[in-house]
Design a protein around this motif. Structure first.
Motif, mmCIF file in Angstrom:
data_model
loop_
_atom_site.group_PDB
_atom_site.id
_atom_site.type_symbol
_atom_site.label_atom_id
_atom_site.label_comp_id
_atom_site.label_asym_id
_atom_site.label_seq_id
_atom_site.Cartn_x
_atom_site.Cartn_y
_atom_site.Cartn_z
ATOM 1 N N CYS A 1 31.816 44.472 42.710
ATOM 2 C CA CYS A 1 32.062 44.886 41.317
ATOM 3 C C CYS A 1 31.482 43.898 40.312
ATOM 4 N N ARG A 2 31.335 42.615 40.705
ATOM 5 C CA ARG A 2 30.790 41.536 39.857
ATOM 6 C C ARG A 2 31.687 41.229 38.659
ATOM 7 N N ASP A 3 32.914 41.702 38.684
ATOM 8 C CA ASP A 3 33.771 41.638 37.513
ATOM 9 C C ASP A 3 35.129 40.995 37.808
ATOM 10 N N CYS A 4 35.593 41.111 39.030
ATOM 11 C CA CYS A 4 36.943 40.638 39.358
ATOM 12 C C CYS A 4 36.937 39.115 39.533
ATOM 13 N N CYS B 1 34.888 37.942 42.638
ATOM 14 C CA CYS B 1 33.438 38.020 42.416
ATOM 15 C C CYS B 1 32.988 36.876 41.504
ATOM 16 N N CYS C 1 36.040 41.025 47.114
ATOM 17 C CA CYS C 1 36.026 41.764 45.843
ATOM 18 C C CYS C 1 37.280 42.637 45.725
ATOM 19 N N LEU C 2 37.990 42.482 44.615
ATOM 20 C CA LEU C 2 39.273 43.178 44.443
ATOM 21 C C LEU C 2 39.073 44.661 44.151
ATOM 22 N N ASN C 3 37.852 45.030 43.778
ATOM 23 C CA ASN C 3 37.588 46.448 43.501
ATOM 24 C C ASN C 3 36.787 47.111 44.617
HETATM 25 ZN ZN ZN Z 1 34.797 42.175 42.521
#
Ligand code: ZN
Ligand code: NAP
Ligand code: ZN
Length: 347
Positions: free
Chosen positions: A94-97, A100, A108-110
């Motif tokens: 996701c590059r956001d959590c 990441c 990755c949490l997503n």
């Molecule tokens: Zn992530």
């Protein structure tokens, strides 16, 4: 779209066979590369045979991939045509959590995008792995590979290498530690190499008497046969850490007994069935049982650079694509020395 030759499993029970599918045209941030070699991980067998219950078919396995870049998108900065590259177990996240953000894309949490038997971040497009001629991957998930090392022996570093390097780093294992490595296969032989390189005393715990000489050649200081109770008794309460790489169900309680106070049994092997732990085996000695999944992108690059600087590669046996079923059969018998690697020119 580009038609891409591959080997795929069509069901949990049919042998892998020739198949063709379409890879996307490279987008602005994508790297397209010809696959030269792909390692054969025991995870490929678990997934091809649906042992973990998560398999989707047709499946193109393979996540120890090395190759040479043929095209790059107009925003690609890290790579150019002709570069040697690698792709491991992940092709996106996701590059956001928070994980990441820390370079722990494997957690990755997503939901990360595994290299095969998974989905891209659109949560729709199926991913296909390295038992294929060519690949298109976002440059952030493509790794730089040294031209100083034999390329076929670098391929297994992308999974077997990082999966053993990462826990050794996380638990700061090195000089002054006594570690046991359980199971001498693809992961096990890399755990021995890294453990020795990091300065630990390494004992190979194997079910195969025939692997003793190899274990020593790989650098292990000691070798013990797990079937021999007398040999195991000698190392009761001995190890600071045991790296458990065994792919099949086994009794974890037996190995908890070999740990000293505060010792950690680190599971990287992923047998398909649950294991029963007797609480007393943890309580008496404040012991832990832990797990570790591959490694994130920054640590994978660090591992590849470390291997290039220290001349560490996998011991490989090359196979042709058509011989994959025989390789699987041999791995299931523990007969692998110590990683099969497919020469993709044979596809
Ligand atoms: Zn992530
Ligand atoms: P492998 O090359 O087949 O090696 C597994 C070794 O385990 C064998 O060579 C054998 O060593 C031992 N073994 C096999 N069956 C056994 C049994 N019934 N009892 C005791 N020992 C047995 O497999 P690999 O590619 O190294 O993968 C090992 C496991 O790690 C698999 O479950 C795989 O899915 C998992 N994996 C996990 C991660 C992660 O991120 N955590 C990444 C990659 C792979 P000896 O002959 O020495 O006993
Ligand atoms: Zn793997």
């Amino acid at each position: 779209m580009t038609a891409t030759k591959a080997y795929a499993a069509q069901s949990a029970s049919s042998p892998l066979s020739s198949w063709s599918f379409e890879r996307r045209e490279p987008g602005p941030k994508d790297v397209q590369f010809d696959i030269l070699y792909c390692g054969v991980c025991h995870t490929d067998i678990h997934l091809v045979r649906n042992e973990w219950g998560s398999s989707v078919y047709p499946m193109v396995p393979g996540h120890e991939i090395v190759g040479r870049v043929t095209r790059v998108g107009n925003q690609v900065r890290k790579f150019k045509t002709g570069d040697l590259v690698g792709v491991g177990c992940l092709v996106d996240s996701c590059r956001d959590c928070e994980n990441c953000a820390e370079g722990l894309e494997q957690y990755c949490l997503n939901g990360n995008s595994p290299t095969y038997n998974g989905k891209e971040q659109d949560k729709k497009t199926i991913t296909y792995g390295g038992y294929s001629k060519m690949m298109v991957t976002n440059e952030d998930f493509v790794l730089r590979v040294s031209d100083k090392l034999p390329l076929q022996a670098v391929a297994p570093l992308l999974c077997a290498g990082i999966t053993t390097y990462s826990p050794l780093k996380h638990w700061r294992i090195g000089k002054g530690h006594k570690i046991g490595v359980l199971g001498l296969g693809g992961l096990g032989h890399m755990a021995v190499k890294f453990g020795v390189a990091f300065g630990a005393e390494v004992t190979m715990l194997s079910g195969s008497a025939s692997k003793e000489a190899d274990a020593k050649r790989l650098g292990a200081h000691k070798f013990l046969l797990t079937k021999d109770e007398q040999q195991l008794k000698k190392v009761n309460g001995y190890f600071d850490f045991i790296i458990d790489t065994v792919s099949a169900p086994h009794d974890h309680n037996l190995y908890l007994g070999l740990l000293r106070t505060n010792g950690v049994l680190i599971c990287v092997g992923a047998p398909p069935t649950p294991t029963q732990i007797l609480g007393f085996n943890l309580i008496g000695g404040r012991k832990s049982i832990a797990g570790s999944l591959i490694g994130g992108l920054p640590e994978t690059q660090e591992m590849l650079d470390y291997c290039a600087a220290n001349n560490i590669v996998s011991d490989v046996e090359m196979i042709d694509m058509k011989d994959i079923s025989t390789a699987y059969e041999r791995m299931l018998k523990g007969d692998v020395r110590y990683r099969f690697v497919i020469d993709m020119a044979s596809l």
